[in-house]
Design a protein around this motif. Structure first.
Motif, short mmCIF file in Angstrom:
data_model
loop_
_atom_site.label_atom_id
_atom_site.label_comp_id
_atom_site.label_asym_id
_atom_site.label_seq_id
_atom_site.Cartn_x
_atom_site.Cartn_y
_atom_site.Cartn_z
N GLY A 57 7.28 25.68 14.18
CA GLY A 57 8.61 25.19 14.55
C GLY A 57 8.67 23.70 14.79
N VAL A 58 7.77 22.92 14.19
CA VAL A 58 7.78 21.47 14.37
C VAL A 58 9.04 20.89 13.71
CG1 VAL A 58 6.56 19.31 13.94
CG2 VAL A 58 5.27 21.41 14.40
N GLY A 59 9.83 20.20 14.50
CA GLY A 59 11.05 19.59 13.99
C GLY A 59 12.25 20.51 13.94
N ALA A 60 12.16 21.68 14.56
CA ALA A 60 13.29 22.63 14.54
C ALA A 60 14.50 22.02 15.25
CB ALA A 60 12.89 23.94 15.20
N ILE A 61 15.67 22.22 14.67
CA ILE A 61 16.91 21.66 15.20
C ILE A 61 17.91 22.80 15.37
CG2 ILE A 61 18.73 19.95 14.88
CD1 ILE A 61 16.91 18.52 12.91
N PRO A 62 18.61 22.90 16.50
CA PRO A 62 19.62 23.94 16.67
C PRO A 62 20.69 23.86 15.57
CG PRO A 62 19.15 22.89 18.76
CD PRO A 62 18.45 22.08 17.71
N PRO A 63 21.13 24.99 15.04
CA PRO A 63 22.11 24.97 13.95
C PRO A 63 23.39 24.22 14.29
CG PRO A 63 21.17 27.17 14.23
CD PRO A 63 20.69 26.34 15.39
N GLU A 64 23.82 24.30 15.55
CA GLU A 64 25.07 23.63 15.91
C GLU A 64 24.95 22.12 15.82
OE1 GLU A 64 22.91 24.83 19.77
OE2 GLU A 64 23.37 25.69 17.80
N VAL A 65 23.73 21.59 16.06
CA VAL A 65 23.51 20.15 15.92
C VAL A 65 23.61 19.75 14.45
CG1 VAL A 65 21.83 18.28 16.23
CG2 VAL A 65 22.10 20.03 18.00
N VAL A 66 23.02 20.55 13.58
CA VAL A 66 23.10 20.27 12.14
C VAL A 66 24.54 20.36 11.66
CG1 VAL A 66 22.34 21.02 9.86
CG2 VAL A 66 20.75 21.10 11.79
N ASP A 67 25.27 21.36 12.12
CA ASP A 67 26.66 21.52 11.70
C ASP A 67 27.50 20.30 12.11
OD1 ASP A 67 26.08 23.97 10.63
OD2 ASP A 67 26.70 25.11 12.40
N THR A 68 27.25 19.80 13.31
CA THR A 68 27.99 18.61 13.75
C THR A 68 27.67 17.41 12.88
OG1 THR A 68 28.01 19.38 16.05
CG2 THR A 68 28.33 17.02 15.68
N ALA A 69 26.39 17.24 12.55
CA ALA A 69 25.97 16.08 11.75
C ALA A 69 26.46 16.17 10.31
CB ALA A 69 24.46 15.96 11.78
N THR A 93 29.50 17.02 9.43
CA THR A 93 30.91 16.65 9.37
C THR A 93 31.23 15.37 10.12
OG1 THR A 93 31.35 18.07 11.29
CG2 THR A 93 31.61 19.05 9.11
N GLU A 94 30.31 14.91 10.98
CA GLU A 94 30.58 13.72 11.78
C GLU A 94 29.46 12.70 11.60
OE1 GLU A 94 31.17 14.75 15.85
OE2 GLU A 94 32.57 16.40 15.40
N SER A 95 29.80 11.44 11.73
CA SER A 95 28.80 10.39 11.66
C SER A 95 28.05 10.31 12.99
CB SER A 95 29.47 9.04 11.37
OG SER A 95 28.53 8.00 11.39
N VAL A 96 26.72 10.32 12.91
CA VAL A 96 25.91 10.21 14.12
C VAL A 96 24.91 9.07 13.93
CG1 VAL A 96 26.13 12.67 14.57
CG2 VAL A 96 24.12 11.83 13.37
N ALA A 97 24.34 8.61 15.03
CA ALA A 97 23.35 7.54 15.01
C ALA A 97 22.03 8.08 15.55
CB ALA A 97 23.82 6.35 15.84
N LEU A 98 20.94 7.61 14.96
CA LEU A 98 19.60 7.98 15.41
C LEU A 98 18.97 6.77 16.07
CD1 LEU A 98 18.47 9.81 12.15
CD2 LEU A 98 19.58 10.82 14.15
N TYR A 99 18.57 6.92 17.31
CA TYR A 99 18.07 5.77 18.08
C TYR A 99 16.56 5.83 18.21
CZ TYR A 99 17.58 2.33 21.82
OH TYR A 99 17.22 1.25 22.58
N GLU A 100 15.90 4.76 17.81
CA GLU A 100 14.48 4.49 18.04
C GLU A 100 13.62 5.74 17.97
OE1 GLU A 100 11.10 2.65 18.24
OE2 GLU A 100 13.04 1.71 17.92
N GLY A 101 13.29 6.13 16.79
CA GLY A 101 12.45 7.32 16.66
C GLY A 101 12.03 7.59 15.24
N PRO A 102 12.91 8.09 14.37
CA PRO A 102 14.20 8.67 14.76
C PRO A 102 14.06 10.16 15.04
CG PRO A 102 14.06 8.57 12.38
CD PRO A 102 12.73 8.08 12.91
N GLN A 103 14.78 10.64 15.99
CA GLN A 103 14.82 12.06 16.30
C GLN A 103 16.29 12.47 16.43
OE1 GLN A 103 12.35 14.03 16.19
NE2 GLN A 103 10.63 12.61 16.25
N PRO A 104 16.64 13.68 16.00
CA PRO A 104 15.82 14.71 15.37
C PRO A 104 15.36 14.29 13.97
CG PRO A 104 17.92 15.59 16.21
CD PRO A 104 18.02 14.11 16.21
N ALA A 105 14.10 14.52 13.68
CA ALA A 105 13.49 13.95 12.48
C ALA A 105 14.16 14.42 11.20
CB ALA A 105 12.00 14.30 12.46
N MET A 106 14.47 15.70 11.08
CA MET A 106 15.00 16.26 9.84
C MET A 106 16.52 16.35 9.82
SD MET A 106 12.73 16.91 7.57
CE MET A 106 10.95 16.98 7.39
#
Length: 541
Positions: A407-419, A421-434
Motif C-alpha cells: 500500500g505504498v502511496g495509497a490515496i483515499p478515493p475521495e482525494v483522487v475524485d477531488t483532484a 475536478t479541482e485544481s490542487v497544489a502539491l507543497y514540498e514533497g510532493p505528496q500525495p505522490a501519485m
C-alpha cells in the motif's frame, strides 16, 4: 536465420509477460524521478499545448533531452493518461534491451544457443524488473545504446548502408533521451569487439565516407534541439549545467555502488564474480567482456550514482554469465546458492512484512519461491530453462503482487475524485505522490509559496506532508495568509526511493509499536490538505 528470429520473438513475448502485470498498480514500486518528474511532465506539456520543449511546474524541463517526454505525451494522447500508458513505454524499451542483448550474444559468443541464454539471464535480473516497470530514463537509454551496438555489429558483417543508418538513428534517439551517457554501452562494446576481432572485415578506412555521413546525420538529429533551447532559455541552460556538475559530485569515490550492482544483478551477482575468477587466466572474448563491464561500471564509482545507472553493466554481465552457465561443469554451485539465499531473504522480508500486518498478496510468492529453490539449489542437475525461468517468475510475483500489497502511496478515493475536478497544489514533497497521475492532472508543485502564489491559488487545496507543515505555515504567515486544515489521511509514502516508505524520522520506538500492535499507523506519513481562508490585509487569496 528463421530460428534466430523465433528466439527474438520468444524473448520479446516473455519480457512482456513478466513486466506488464502490475504496471497499472499505483502502489507498485515507484520513485521521485517517476512520480514527480516523469509522469507529470508529459501531462503539463498536454495542458500547455507544448511539444518542442517539455515544461514542469511552469518552467522548461531541460535538465534532460525530451524524447522520453515526447513518447510519454504520445502515449497519453493515444491511450489516455494513466500509469499503464506511461509505463508501457518503458516496458517496450525493456523488450528492445532483452532482444538486443540476445542479438549481440549471437554475434559475439561461440554457440548460437547462448543468444537466448544471454537474453534470459538479463530477463532474470532484478534490475530489469524494478526499472522496467517505471516511466524513467534509464531503461530507454540503455536499450537504445545496446540496440545501436547490435546494429553496428551487423553492419561490420554486411556493410549495408541502411544498417549503419539504423545504428545512427538508434544512437541519436538515445542521445535525445539522456545525452552523452548513451555512448557508454556502445563504446564499451566497441572496445570489447575490437579486442576480440575474429572475423575478417575490410578496414574501416574503406568505409570512412559512410561513417562521416552518418556521424553528420547523428549531429543533425541531435544538435538542433539543444541549439533552440539555448536560444530560448540561455539562463536556464546555464543554471542546469551548473547544478548538474554540483549534484554529480565528480571524483568522489562511492564504493557503495557495489551494493547497487548486487541489487540490480540479483540473482547472478555471485555467479558473475565467480566467472571473473574463472577467466583470470583466459584471453580473448571473456577478457574482452570484462573490459566492457569495467567501462560501464567504473565511471559510476567516482560520482554520485544510483543503482539504475548501472543497468548498462548488465549487458556484458549477461553475456559472461551465459558463457558459464550453459555448461553444467562450469557452473559455480556456491555462487548459485549465495544468489538464491539473498533473493529469498529479500522476498521473505517483504512477504513476511505483508503477512505480519495482515496485508493481502504475500501468498503469491510461495510457489515462485519453491520453484526458485528447486531450480537453483542443485543447478548442475537442472535444465538451464529452469535456471532462467525461476528467478524471472519470482521477481514477477514480488513486483506485481507482494510489493503493491504493502500500500505504498495509497490515496483515499475521495482525494483522487477531488483532484480530478479541482485544481490542487502539491507543497514540498510532493505528496500525495501519485495524485497527479491518478487524477490525470499535472497539479503544480511548489517548493515554497510566495504571496502572489497564494493569490493565484485562491481557495484551491494545498497538500503537504506533516514534516512540511512548519514551512508551509511559515510561508503563509509571511504572505499574511491564514490556512485552514481541510482533510487528513495516513499512508505509507514513498520518499525518493521506492523502498523508503516509512515516515521521515521513524524511530525504533515507532517500529516496535507497529510490530507489537501489528498496525502500520506509527510508520505512516500524515498528509493534509489546507485552504487559505483570509489574509491579514483583507485581500481574499
Amino acid at each position: 536465420m528463421r530460428q534466430s528470429r523465433f528466439t527474438y520473438l520468444l524473448l520479446g513475448l516473455l519480457t512482456l509477460l513478466v513486466l506488464v502485470p502490475g504496471i497499472w498498480e499505483p502502489t507498485g514500486l515507484s520513485g521521485k524521478d517517476e512520480y514527480f518528474l516523469g509522469l507529470r511532465t508529459p501531462m503539463e506539456m498536454m495542458a500547455r499545448g507544448d511539444w518542442l520543449v517539455p515544461f514542469l511546474d511552469g518552467a522548461p524541463r531541460i535538465r534532460k533531452p525530451p524524447l522520453l517526454y515526447w513518447l510519454g505525451r504520445s502515449s497519453y494522447e493515444i491511450f489516455g493518461i494513466s500509469l499503464s500508458s506511461a509505463r508501457m513505454v518503458t516496458v517496450l524499451f525493456s523488450v528492445l534491451l532483452v532482444i538486443s542483448t540476445a542479438g549481440i550474444a549471437r554475434r559475439l559468443l561461440s554457440r548460437p544457443q547462448q543468444a537466448w541464454i544471454a537474453g534470459g539471464v538479463l530477463l532474470a535480473c532484478l534490475g530489469l524488473h524494478t526499472e522496467g516497470r517505471r516511466f524513467m530514463l534509464d531503461i530507454p537509454v540503455v536499450a537504445l545504446s545496446t540496440a545501436a551496438f547490435w546494429a553496428w555489429l551487423v553492419w561490420l558483417d554486411c556493410r549495408r548502408w541502411f544498417v549503419l543508418t539504423l545504428a545512427a538513428l538508434l544512437l541519436a534517439a538515445g542521445f535525445m533521451v539522456k545525452g552523452p551517457v548513451v555512448l557508454l554501452v556502445l563504446l564499451g562494446g566497441g572496445i570489447a569487439h575490437s579486442w576480440c576481432y575474429r572475423t575478417p572485415n575490410p578496414p574501416l578506412q574503406k568505409n570512412m565516407h559512410s561513417l562521416v555521413i552518418h556521424f553528420l546525420l547523428l549531429l543533425a538529429l541531435t544538435l538542433p534541439w539543444f541549439w533552440v533551447v539555448r536560444q530560448l532559455y540561455p539562463d536556464a541552460v546555464a543554471a542546469v549545467v551548473t547544478d548538474e556538475v554540483e549534484s554529480r559530485q565528480f571524483l568522489n569515490l562511492t564504493p557503495g555502488i557495489f551494493f547497487g550492482l548486487l541489487n540490480i544483478s540479483l540473482p547472478w551477482f555471485f555467479v558473475f564474480f565467480a566467472s571473473l575468477w574463472q577467466i583470470r587466466r583466459e584471453r580473448g572474448l571473456p577478457r574482452a567482456l570484462l573490459v566492457w563491464f569495467a567501462i560501464t561500471f567504473i565511471p559510476f564509482l567516482f560520482l554520485k550514482s544510483f543503482d539504475r545507472y548501472l543497468l548498462g553493466s548488465l549487458v556484458p554481465l549477461a553475456l559472461l554469465v551465459a558463457m558459464r552457465i550453459e555448461l553444467p561443469n562450469q557452473r559455480p554451485v556456491w555462487a548459485f546458492r549465495a544468489g538464491l539465499l539473498i533473493a529469498c531473504l529479500l522476498g521473505l522480508g517483504l512477504s513476511g512484512f505483508a503477512a505480519w500486518f495482515h496485508l493481502p498478496g504475500w501468498g503469491w510468492l510461495a510457489l515462485p519461491m519453491a520453484y526458485l529453490i528447486w531450480a537453483w539449489f542443485k543447478p548442475t542437475r537442472r535444465s538451464i530453462r529452469h535456471l532462467l525461468a525461476a528467478p524471472a517468475l519470482y521477481w514477477l510475483a514480488l513486483m506485481a503482487s507482494v510489493f503493491p500489497s504493502l500500500g505504498v502511496g495509497a490515496i483515499p478515493p475521495e482525494v483522487v475524485d477531488t483532484a480530478k475536478t479541482e485544481s490542487v497544489a502539491l507543497y514540498e514533497g510532493p505528496q500525495p505522490a501519485m495524485l497527479a497521475i491518478l487524477s490525470a492532472q499535472p497539479h503544480r508543485h511548489y517548493a515554497f509559496l510566495r504571496p502572489e502564489d497564494f493569490i493565484k491559488l485562491g481557495h484551491s487545496d494545498i497538500f503537504a506532508e506533516e514534516m512540511a507543515f512548519d514551512r508551509l505555515f511559515r510561508d503563509a504567515k509571511n504572505a499574511g495568509v491564514t490556512l485552514r486544515e481541510k482533510n487528513c489521511f495516513l499512508t505509507l509514502a514513498s520518499h525518493g526511493s521506492g523502498i523508503r516508505f516509512t515516515k521521515p524520522g521513524a524511530s525504533p520506538a515507532d517500529w516496535q509499536e507497529a510490530f507489537t500492535t501489528r498496525d502500520l499507523t506509527p510508520l505512516k506519513t500524515r498528509i493534509c490538505s489546507f485552504t487559505a481562508t483570509h489574509t491579514v490585509a483583507g485581500v481574499a487569496p
